[in-house]
Scaffold this motif. Structure first.
Motif, PDB file in Angstrom:
ATOM      1  N   PHE A  22       0.837  -1.200   0.000  1.00  0.00           N
ATOM      2  CA  PHE A  22       0.000   0.000   0.000  1.00  0.00           C
ATOM      3  C   PHE A  22       0.875   1.254   0.000  1.00  0.00           C
ATOM      4  O   PHE A  22       0.607   2.212  -0.733  1.00  0.00           O
ATOM      5  CB  PHE A  22      -0.932   0.000   1.216  1.00  0.00           C
ATOM      6  N   ALA A  23       1.917   1.249   0.810  1.00  0.00           N
ATOM      7  CA  ALA A  23       2.790   2.414   0.918  1.00  0.00           C
ATOM      8  C   ALA A  23       3.479   2.717  -0.412  1.00  0.00           C
ATOM      9  O   ALA A  23       3.758   3.884  -0.710  1.00  0.00           O
ATOM     10  CB  ALA A  23       3.823   2.204   2.023  1.00  0.00           C
ATOM     11  N   MET A  24       3.745   1.688  -1.212  1.00  0.00           N
ATOM     12  CA  MET A  24       4.344   1.913  -2.524  1.00  0.00           C
ATOM     13  C   MET A  24       3.487   2.836  -3.380  1.00  0.00           C
ATOM     14  O   MET A  24       4.007   3.641  -4.150  1.00  0.00           O
ATOM     15  CB  MET A  24       4.526   0.591  -3.264  1.00  0.00           C
ATOM     16  N   PHE A  28       2.804   7.671  -5.833  1.00  0.00           N
ATOM     17  CA  PHE A  28       1.985   8.187  -6.928  1.00  0.00           C
ATOM     18  C   PHE A  28       1.010   9.254  -6.441  1.00  0.00           C
ATOM     19  O   PHE A  28       0.729  10.218  -7.152  1.00  0.00           O
ATOM     20  CB  PHE A  28       1.244   7.041  -7.624  1.00  0.00           C
ATOM     21  N   VAL A  29       0.509   9.078  -5.231  1.00  0.00           N
ATOM     22  CA  VAL A  29      -0.338  10.105  -4.626  1.00  0.00           C
ATOM     23  C   VAL A  29       0.464  11.391  -4.466  1.00  0.00           C
ATOM     24  O   VAL A  29      -0.015  12.483  -4.813  1.00  0.00           O
ATOM     25  CB  VAL A  29      -0.903   9.627  -3.269  1.00  0.00           C
ATOM     26  N   MET A  31       3.100  12.306  -6.153  1.00  0.00           N
ATOM     27  CA  MET A  31       3.355  12.869  -7.479  1.00  0.00           C
ATOM     28  C   MET A  31       2.129  13.606  -8.007  1.00  0.00           C
ATOM     29  O   MET A  31       2.258  14.677  -8.613  1.00  0.00           O
ATOM     30  CB  MET A  31       3.778  11.754  -8.446  1.00  0.00           C
ATOM     31  N   GLY A  32       0.943  13.049  -7.757  1.00  0.00           N
ATOM     32  CA  GLY A  32      -0.281  13.721  -8.181  1.00  0.00           C
ATOM     33  C   GLY A  32      -0.483  15.047  -7.468  1.00  0.00           C
ATOM     34  O   GLY A  32      -0.886  16.045  -8.088  1.00  0.00           O
ATOM     35  N   ILE A  33      -0.192  15.076  -6.183  1.00  0.00           N
ATOM     36  CA  ILE A  33      -0.310  16.324  -5.416  1.00  0.00           C
ATOM     37  C   ILE A  33       0.660  17.366  -5.957  1.00  0.00           C
ATOM     38  O   ILE A  33       0.291  18.535  -6.151  1.00  0.00           O
ATOM     39  CB  ILE A  33      -0.060  16.058  -3.917  1.00  0.00           C
ATOM     40  N   LEU A  34       1.889  16.963  -6.212  1.00  0.00           N
ATOM     41  CA  LEU A  34       2.886  17.909  -6.718  1.00  0.00           C
ATOM     42  C   LEU A  34       2.570  18.357  -8.140  1.00  0.00           C
ATOM     43  O   LEU A  34       2.821  19.513  -8.501  1.00  0.00           O
ATOM     44  CB  LEU A  34       4.285  17.304  -6.634  1.00  0.00           C
ATOM     45  N   LEU A  35       2.001  17.471  -8.949  1.00  0.00           N
ATOM     46  CA  LEU A  35       1.570  17.858 -10.298  1.00  0.00           C
ATOM     47  C   LEU A  35       0.448  18.879 -10.213  1.00  0.00           C
ATOM     48  O   LEU A  35       0.462  19.895 -10.923  1.00  0.00           O
ATOM     49  CB  LEU A  35       1.124  16.627 -11.089  1.00  0.00           C
ATOM     50  N   THR A  57       2.397  13.030   2.885  1.00  0.00           N
ATOM     51  CA  THR A  57       2.349  11.794   2.103  1.00  0.00           C
ATOM     52  C   THR A  57       3.719  11.128   2.071  1.00  0.00           C
ATOM     53  O   THR A  57       3.827   9.904   2.168  1.00  0.00           O
ATOM     54  CB  THR A  57       1.860  12.082   0.673  1.00  0.00           C
ATOM     55  N   MET A  58       4.773  11.935   1.983  1.00  0.00           N
ATOM     56  CA  MET A  58       6.125  11.380   1.992  1.00  0.00           C
ATOM     57  C   MET A  58       6.454  10.754   3.336  1.00  0.00           C
ATOM     58  O   MET A  58       7.108   9.703   3.397  1.00  0.00           O
ATOM     59  CB  MET A  58       7.130  12.487   1.654  1.00  0.00           C
TER      60      MET A  58
END
Length: 168
Positions: A22-24, A28-29, A31-35, A57-58
C-alpha cells in the motif's frame, strides 16, 4: 522454533507486506499532489495545501514502507566486511546489532506516543498558512514505527533460527 514464534513471524511478515505494498502507491499520490501544485501555480490560484500535503504523504510513504524494506532486506548496509561473511556469521552479527535498532525504535515510539497524545489533546496544528491538524500524521508515524519494531523482532527470530540451522 516454537510454533507461536513461527506464527508471529508469518503474521508480521504478512501484515508488513500488505502495508508496504500500500505504501508503494503513496509515491503516486505524492506525485499527483505535486503535479496539481505545479498546474495550479501556473494556471490558477496557488493552493496552500499542496506542499504540506506532499510532505505528509512522503512521511507516510517512508514510515509505513520502512518495515517492508526491512523485511525485503533492501535497507542500506555498510558492506565492508558483511558481504564476505557466511550466512551464519551474518545472522550472529545481526542478532547483536538488532538490539540497537530495537532500543532506538522503542525510544522513538515512546516519544511518538507522547507527541501524538499532546497533539490530540491540544489540537496541535501546523504553523503554515493551511494550518492542518498534526494528529493524523503523528498517528501514522507511530503506526509505522510500531510496525518496524514488530518487524525487527521478526528479523531477530529469523536470525536465531538461521543460527540453529532452521528456516522460518
Amino acid at each position: 522454533m516454537p510454533q507461536v514464534i513461527r506464527a508471529y513471524v508469518r503474521y508480521v511478515d504478512a501484515v508488513n507486506r500488505a502495508v508496504g505494498r500500500f505504501a508503494m502507491c503513496l509515491i503516486f499520490v505524492m506525485m499527483g499532489i505535486l503535479l496539481y501544485s505545479s498546474i495550479s501555480k501556473t494556471f490558477f490560484v496557488p493552493a496552500l495545501w499542496t506542499m504540506e500535503m506532499a510532505q505528509f504523504t512522503m512521511v507516510a510513504y517512508y514510515l509505513l514502507g520502512g518495515s517492508y524494506s526491512m523485511q525485503m532486506g533492501t535497507h542500506v548496509r555498510m558492506d565492508l566486511l558483511y558481504g564476505m561473511w557466511s550466512d551464519r556469521t551474518k545472522a550472529w552479527v545481526d542478532c547483536f546489532t538488532i538490539f540497537f535498532l530495537i532500543f532506538y525504535l522503542g525510544v522513538l515510539l515512546y516519544g511518538g506516543f507522547n507527541s501524538t497524545e499532546y497533539s490530540l489533546q491540544y489540537g496541535e496544528r501546523s504553523n503554515s498558512a493551511w494550518r492542518p491538524y498534526l494528529g493524523p500524521i503523528k498517528i501514522i508515524a507511530c503506526i509505522g514505527i510500531f510496525l518496524m519494531l514488530l518487524q525487527a523482532f521478526a528479523m531477530l527470530f529469523k536470525d536465531i533460527a538461521k543460527i540453529k540451522g532452521e528456516e522460518l
